[in-house]
Design a protein around this motif. Structure first.
Motif, PDB file in Angstrom:
ATOM      1  N   ARG A  31      11.041  15.236  50.423  1.00 17.88           N
ATOM      2  CA  ARG A  31      10.371  13.951  50.671  1.00 17.88           C
ATOM      3  C   ARG A  31       8.868  14.043  50.339  1.00 17.88           C
ATOM      4  O   ARG A  31       8.287  13.106  49.797  1.00 17.88           O
ATOM      5  N   ASP A  32       8.246  15.177  50.641  1.00 18.18           N
ATOM      6  CA  ASP A  32       6.840  15.385  50.317  1.00 18.18           C
ATOM      7  C   ASP A  32       6.628  15.387  48.804  1.00 18.18           C
ATOM      8  O   ASP A  32       5.675  14.790  48.303  1.00 18.18           O
ATOM      9  N   TRP A  33       7.513  16.064  48.083  1.00 16.13           N
ATOM     10  CA  TRP A  33       7.416  16.076  46.613  1.00 16.13           C
ATOM     11  C   TRP A  33       7.528  14.667  46.048  1.00 16.13           C
ATOM     12  O   TRP A  33       6.828  14.312  45.100  1.00 16.13           O
ATOM     13  N   VAL A  34       8.427  13.860  46.627  1.00 19.21           N
ATOM     14  CA  VAL A  34       8.577  12.470  46.175  1.00 19.21           C
ATOM     15  C   VAL A  34       7.287  11.706  46.458  1.00 19.21           C
ATOM     16  O   VAL A  34       6.759  11.007  45.584  1.00 19.21           O
ATOM     17  N   LYS A  38       5.694  14.735  42.647  1.00 18.41           N
ATOM     18  CA  LYS A  38       5.796  16.038  41.993  1.00 18.41           C
ATOM     19  C   LYS A  38       7.156  16.258  41.351  1.00 18.41           C
ATOM     20  O   LYS A  38       7.322  17.193  40.576  1.00 18.41           O
ATOM     21  N   ILE A  39       8.122  15.431  41.693  1.00 21.18           N
ATOM     22  CA  ILE A  39       9.482  15.591  41.185  1.00 21.18           C
ATOM     23  C   ILE A  39       9.982  14.238  40.690  1.00 21.18           C
ATOM     24  O   ILE A  39       9.651  13.200  41.293  1.00 21.18           O
ATOM     25  N   PRO A  40      10.740  14.215  39.602  1.00 17.22           N
ATOM     26  CA  PRO A  40      11.256  12.921  39.110  1.00 17.22           C
ATOM     27  C   PRO A  40      12.305  12.361  40.064  1.00 17.22           C
ATOM     28  O   PRO A  40      13.178  13.093  40.529  1.00 17.22           O
ATOM     29  N   PHE A  41      12.195  11.080  40.358  1.00 24.43           N
ATOM     30  CA  PHE A  41      13.147  10.429  41.259  1.00 24.43           C
ATOM     31  C   PHE A  41      13.378   8.992  40.824  1.00 24.43           C
ATOM     32  O   PHE A  41      12.636   8.452  40.010  1.00 24.43           O
ATOM     33  N   ILE A  42      14.408   8.418  41.399  1.00 28.38           N
ATOM     34  CA  ILE A  42      14.751   7.018  41.133  1.00 28.38           C
ATOM     35  C   ILE A  42      14.727   6.306  42.473  1.00 28.38           C
ATOM     36  O   ILE A  42      15.367   6.753  43.430  1.00 28.38           O
ATOM     37  N   LYS A  43      13.983   5.228  42.551  1.00 28.75           N
ATOM     38  CA  LYS A  43      13.921   4.447  43.774  1.00 28.75           C
ATOM     39  C   LYS A  43      14.887   3.277  43.634  1.00 28.75           C
ATOM     40  O   LYS A  43      14.778   2.472  42.723  1.00 28.75           O
ATOM     41  N   VAL A  44      15.843   3.213  44.536  1.00 28.48           N
ATOM     42  CA  VAL A  44      16.843   2.154  44.531  1.00 28.48           C
ATOM     43  C   VAL A  44      16.531   1.224  45.700  1.00 28.48           C
ATOM     44  O   VAL A  44      16.628   1.631  46.857  1.00 28.48           O
ATOM     45  N   ASN A  52      18.349  12.150  39.457  1.00 29.71           N
ATOM     46  CA  ASN A  52      19.267  12.404  38.349  1.00 29.71           C
ATOM     47  C   ASN A  52      19.296  13.925  38.151  1.00 29.71           C
ATOM     48  O   ASN A  52      18.258  14.529  37.880  1.00 29.71           O
ATOM     49  N   PRO A  53      20.467  14.557  38.301  1.00 35.17           N
ATOM     50  CA  PRO A  53      20.526  16.010  38.173  1.00 35.17           C
ATOM     51  C   PRO A  53      19.925  16.536  36.866  1.00 35.17           C
ATOM     52  O   PRO A  53      19.235  17.556  36.878  1.00 35.17           O
ATOM     53  N   SER A  54      20.131  15.851  35.758  1.00 33.06           N
ATOM     54  CA  SER A  54      19.581  16.337  34.490  1.00 33.06           C
ATOM     55  C   SER A  54      18.057  16.310  34.511  1.00 33.06           C
ATOM     56  O   SER A  54      17.402  17.201  33.963  1.00 33.06           O
ATOM     57  N   ASP A  55      17.460  15.310  35.183  1.00 27.39           N
ATOM     58  CA  ASP A  55      16.000  15.274  35.330  1.00 27.39           C
ATOM     59  C   ASP A  55      15.517  16.433  36.199  1.00 27.39           C
ATOM     60  O   ASP A  55      14.475  17.031  35.937  1.00 27.39           O
ATOM     61  N   VAL A  56      16.287  16.742  37.236  1.00 21.08           N
ATOM     62  CA  VAL A  56      15.938  17.856  38.127  1.00 21.08           C
ATOM     63  C   VAL A  56      15.994  19.175  37.362  1.00 21.08           C
ATOM     64  O   VAL A  56      15.087  20.005  37.473  1.00 21.08           O
ATOM     65  N   PHE A  57      17.055  19.369  36.572  1.00 18.77           N
ATOM     66  CA  PHE A  57      17.183  20.615  35.802  1.00 18.77           C
ATOM     67  C   PHE A  57      16.018  20.761  34.826  1.00 18.77           C
ATOM     68  O   PHE A  57      15.464  21.847  34.653  1.00 18.77           O
ATOM     69  N   GLU A  58      15.625  19.662  34.182  1.00 21.80           N
ATOM     70  CA  GLU A  58      14.499  19.684  33.244  1.00 21.80           C
ATOM     71  C   GLU A  58      13.202  20.007  33.984  1.00 21.80           C
ATOM     72  O   GLU A  58      12.384  20.805  33.517  1.00 21.80           O
ATOM     73  N   TRP A  59      13.014  19.391  35.150  1.00 27.54           N
ATOM     74  CA  TRP A  59      11.834  19.650  35.975  1.00 27.54           C
ATOM     75  C   TRP A  59      11.761  21.125  36.366  1.00 27.54           C
ATOM     76  O   TRP A  59      10.704  21.741  36.294  1.00 27.54           O
ATOM     77  N   LEU A  60      12.903  21.685  36.744  1.00 29.89           N
ATOM     78  CA  LEU A  60      12.945  23.103  37.102  1.00 29.89           C
ATOM     79  C   LEU A  60      12.602  23.993  35.904  1.00 29.89           C
ATOM     80  O   LEU A  60      11.874  24.976  36.039  1.00 29.89           O
ATOM     81  N   ALA A  61      13.135  23.647  34.736  1.00 32.18           N
ATOM     82  CA  ALA A  61      12.853  24.427  33.525  1.00 32.18           C
ATOM     83  C   ALA A  61      11.372  24.388  33.180  1.00 32.18           C
ATOM     84  O   ALA A  61      10.790  25.395  32.791  1.00 32.18           O
ATOM     85  N   GLU A  62      10.740  23.227  33.337  1.00 32.53           N
ATOM     86  CA  GLU A  62       9.304  23.103  33.074  1.00 32.53           C
ATOM     87  C   GLU A  62       8.497  23.958  34.048  1.00 32.53           C
ATOM     88  O   GLU A  62       7.525  24.590  33.657  1.00 32.53           O
TER      89      GLU A  62
END
Length: 70
Positions: A31-34, A38-44, A52-62
């Motif tokens: 929640r702090d990262w959001v 600091k982390i990609p997220f989608i607000k609904v 989105n898991p693929s966004d998370v994986f990319e963020w981790l790789a970066e």
């Protein structure tokens, strides 16, 4: 995109709790990262946060490529 495709996309998104479990960090940390964007997220809607898991994986790789302090 059809309604079925949209529902399948939403079903594949992770909750704060799921991401917390995946990364083995406290929910409060996610929640702090959001909050700090600091982390990609989608607000609904107004309050629902999903990832989105693929966004998370990319963020981790970066982060792995960098110094790990971002």
């Amino acid at each position: 995109m059809s309604i079925i495709q949209k529902n399948q996309l939403f079903d594949n998104l992770w909750s704060v709790e799921r991401l917390s479990e995946y990364l083995s960090v406290p929910i409060a940390t996610v929640r702090d990262w959001v909050y700090k964007r600091k982390i990609p997220f989608i607000k609904v809607g107004d309050r629902l946060i999903r990832f989105n898991p693929s966004d998370v994986f990319e963020w981790l790789a970066e982060r792995k490529k960098g110094d790990g302090h971002s």
